[in-house]
Design a protein around this motif. Structure first.
Motif, PDB file in Angstrom:
ATOM      1  N   UNK A  63       1.002  -1.218  -0.055  1.00 46.11           N
ATOM      2  CA  UNK A  63      -0.052   0.042  -0.175  1.00 46.11           C
ATOM      3  C   UNK A  63       0.737   1.405   0.111  1.00 46.11           C
ATOM      4  N   UNK A  64       2.008   1.504   0.683  1.00 50.14           N
ATOM      5  CA  UNK A  64       2.654   2.366   1.084  1.00 50.14           C
ATOM      6  C   UNK A  64       4.088   2.396   0.414  1.00 50.14           C
ATOM      7  N   UNK A  66       6.710   4.836  -2.492  1.00 51.23           N
ATOM      8  CA  UNK A  66       7.019   6.212  -3.053  1.00 51.23           C
ATOM      9  C   UNK A  66       6.645   6.440  -4.428  1.00 51.23           C
ATOM     10  N   UNK A  67       6.523   7.430  -5.135  1.00 53.91           N
ATOM     11  CA  UNK A  67       6.009   7.892  -6.307  1.00 53.91           C
ATOM     12  C   UNK A  67       4.809   7.483  -6.577  1.00 53.91           C
ATOM     13  N   UNK A  68       4.269   6.231  -6.435  1.00 52.58           N
ATOM     14  CA  UNK A  68       2.907   5.947  -6.951  1.00 52.58           C
ATOM     15  C   UNK A  68       2.694   4.847  -5.783  1.00 52.58           C
ATOM     16  N   UNK A  69       1.586   4.884  -4.898  1.00 51.37           N
ATOM     17  CA  UNK A  69       1.305   4.181  -3.789  1.00 51.37           C
ATOM     18  C   UNK A  69       0.450   3.025  -4.279  1.00 51.37           C
ATOM     19  N   UNK A  70       0.212   1.999  -3.568  1.00 49.52           N
ATOM     20  CA  UNK A  70      -0.647   0.857  -3.934  1.00 49.52           C
ATOM     21  C   UNK A  70      -2.056   1.425  -4.229  1.00 49.52           C
ATOM     22  N   UNK A  92      -0.359  -4.095   3.792  1.00 48.85           N
ATOM     23  CA  UNK A  92      -0.102  -2.786   4.308  1.00 48.85           C
ATOM     24  C   UNK A  92       0.189  -2.917   5.864  1.00 48.85           C
ATOM     25  N   UNK A  93       0.999  -1.893   6.271  1.00 50.10           N
ATOM     26  CA  UNK A  93       1.329  -1.769   7.613  1.00 50.10           C
ATOM     27  C   UNK A  93       0.322  -1.034   8.391  1.00 50.10           C
ATOM     28  N   UNK A  94      -0.737  -0.493   7.599  1.00 48.07           N
ATOM     29  CA  UNK A  94      -2.010   0.227   8.278  1.00 48.07           C
ATOM     30  C   UNK A  94      -2.942  -0.622   8.289  1.00 48.07           C
ATOM     31  N   UNK A  95      -3.509  -0.709   9.702  1.00 49.06           N
ATOM     32  CA  UNK A  95      -4.569  -1.467   9.653  1.00 49.06           C
ATOM     33  C   UNK A  95      -5.925  -0.586  10.528  1.00 49.06           C
TER      34      UNK A  95
END
Length: 319
Positions: A63-64, A66-70, A92-95
């Motif tokens: 998901x995260x 640089x330039x173009x994220x997921x 993703x590291x985001x939950x």
């Protein structure tokens, strides 16, 4: 683990997209142990290029980046051919709820969080690939069904239903663009006598040969050959002027003669021939496609009156 299917002999191909080389290596090693083929991309832009070249069965997308994220990459994948049918598993590291909602909104079908729980990833990958293959089988079956309902089973050219659908579509398009549409309406000469002489089974073979001869004579993808009814065949020629339509009709009539299918009962030839009526018209807005059929049928009638085994043409408008 065996990841192949009877209809798909090679292992499934997974595209791993992550800007961290170590993560890509971990994922590659874990998934290769399961028998999958692996492709890699280090960012979203490269992922789009790799996708269009390889058409993977599944995408594991960070998901995260640089330039173009997921999220943006997934959005753009949806606009590509086959992109909507290829499952994306977001890593993703985001939950947080917002990130999860966004992942599904942009087209991901599932997600896992970092650090990756390998048994969970393994099962989700297996499930998504099985679902992807099943979906592709259903799509193929649907396309085949659509083909079957628009094909004349005896001659394997378009049937009357497809003829009317396509003519309606192209008539409306030519009316909008004010371009000519042409039609060749052909009829096997003295076909009733042919059936009486050789029998209906041989008559069916004759229809098949003539239909395929006409079909092989056309060269443009936009031109469609259809069995109009009985021993009549129609060719729809969008954006075609009268001169071009006449030339094609001559090619078709000559090709049918070259088949040299015996017709001992024909008053005009010792082999099977066809008569053809050619019509060209620029459709007016809100007009009816029957106009070109009526003109082609009138031209065909004139060809028969003139002795058959020939072409007559009618056009309306300037070209």
């Amino acid at each position: 683990m065996n990841t192949t299917f009877a209809e798909n002999k090679s292992p499934a191909l997974i595209l791993i997209v992550d800007d961290e080389q170590f993560i890509r290596m971990q994922l590659r090693l874990a998934l290769e142990r399961e028998g999958y083929q692996i492709a890699e991309a280090e960012n979203g832009r490269k992922a789009l290029n790799v996708f269009q070249q390889l058409h993977p069965d599944l995408i594991l997308l960070d998901a995260i980046m640089p330039d173009m994220d997921g999220f943006e990459c997934c959005t753009q994948l949806q606009s590509l051919e086959c992109g909507r049918s290829t499952p994306v598993l977001m890593i993703t590291g985001l939950d947080d709820q917002e990130s999860v909602d966004r992942a599904f909104e942009v087209g991901a079908v599932d997600f896992v969080t970092k650090p990756v729980h390998w048994p969970v990833l393994r099962q989700r990958v297996k499930f998504l690939i099985e679902q992807s293959h099943l979906q592709k089988q259903l799509e193929l079956a649907h396309r085949e069904l659509q083909r079957l309902v628009t094909i004349d089973q005896l001659t394997q050219v378009s049937n009357r239903r497809r003829f009317e659908e396509y003519l309606t579509q192209e008539w409306q398009r030519m009316a909008r663009e004010q371009l000519p549409i042409s039609m060749i309406l052909s009829d096997i000469d003295y076909f009733k006598l042919y059936n009486d002489t050789y029998g209906h089974q041989v008559g069916d073979y004759c229809l098949q040969e003539v239909a395929q001869c006409i079909n092989h004579s056309i060269k443009r993808p936009a031109d469609v050959v259809a069995r109009y009814g009985g021993e009549e065949f129609a060719v729809i020629l969008p954006n075609t002027e009268i001169e071009g339509a006449i030339i094609l009709a001559e090619i078709i009539c000559s090709a049918v003669r070259e088949l040299k299918i015996p017709h001992s009962s024909s008053p005009v030839s010792a082999s099977v021939t066809i008569s053809a009526g050619v019509a060209t018209i620029i459709p007016k807005p809100n007009s009816n496609y029957q106009e070109v059929i009526i003109l082609a049928d009138k031209a065909l009638y004139q060809a028969k009156l003139a002795g058959r085994d020939r072409i007559k043409s009618i056009s309306i408008g300037k070209y």
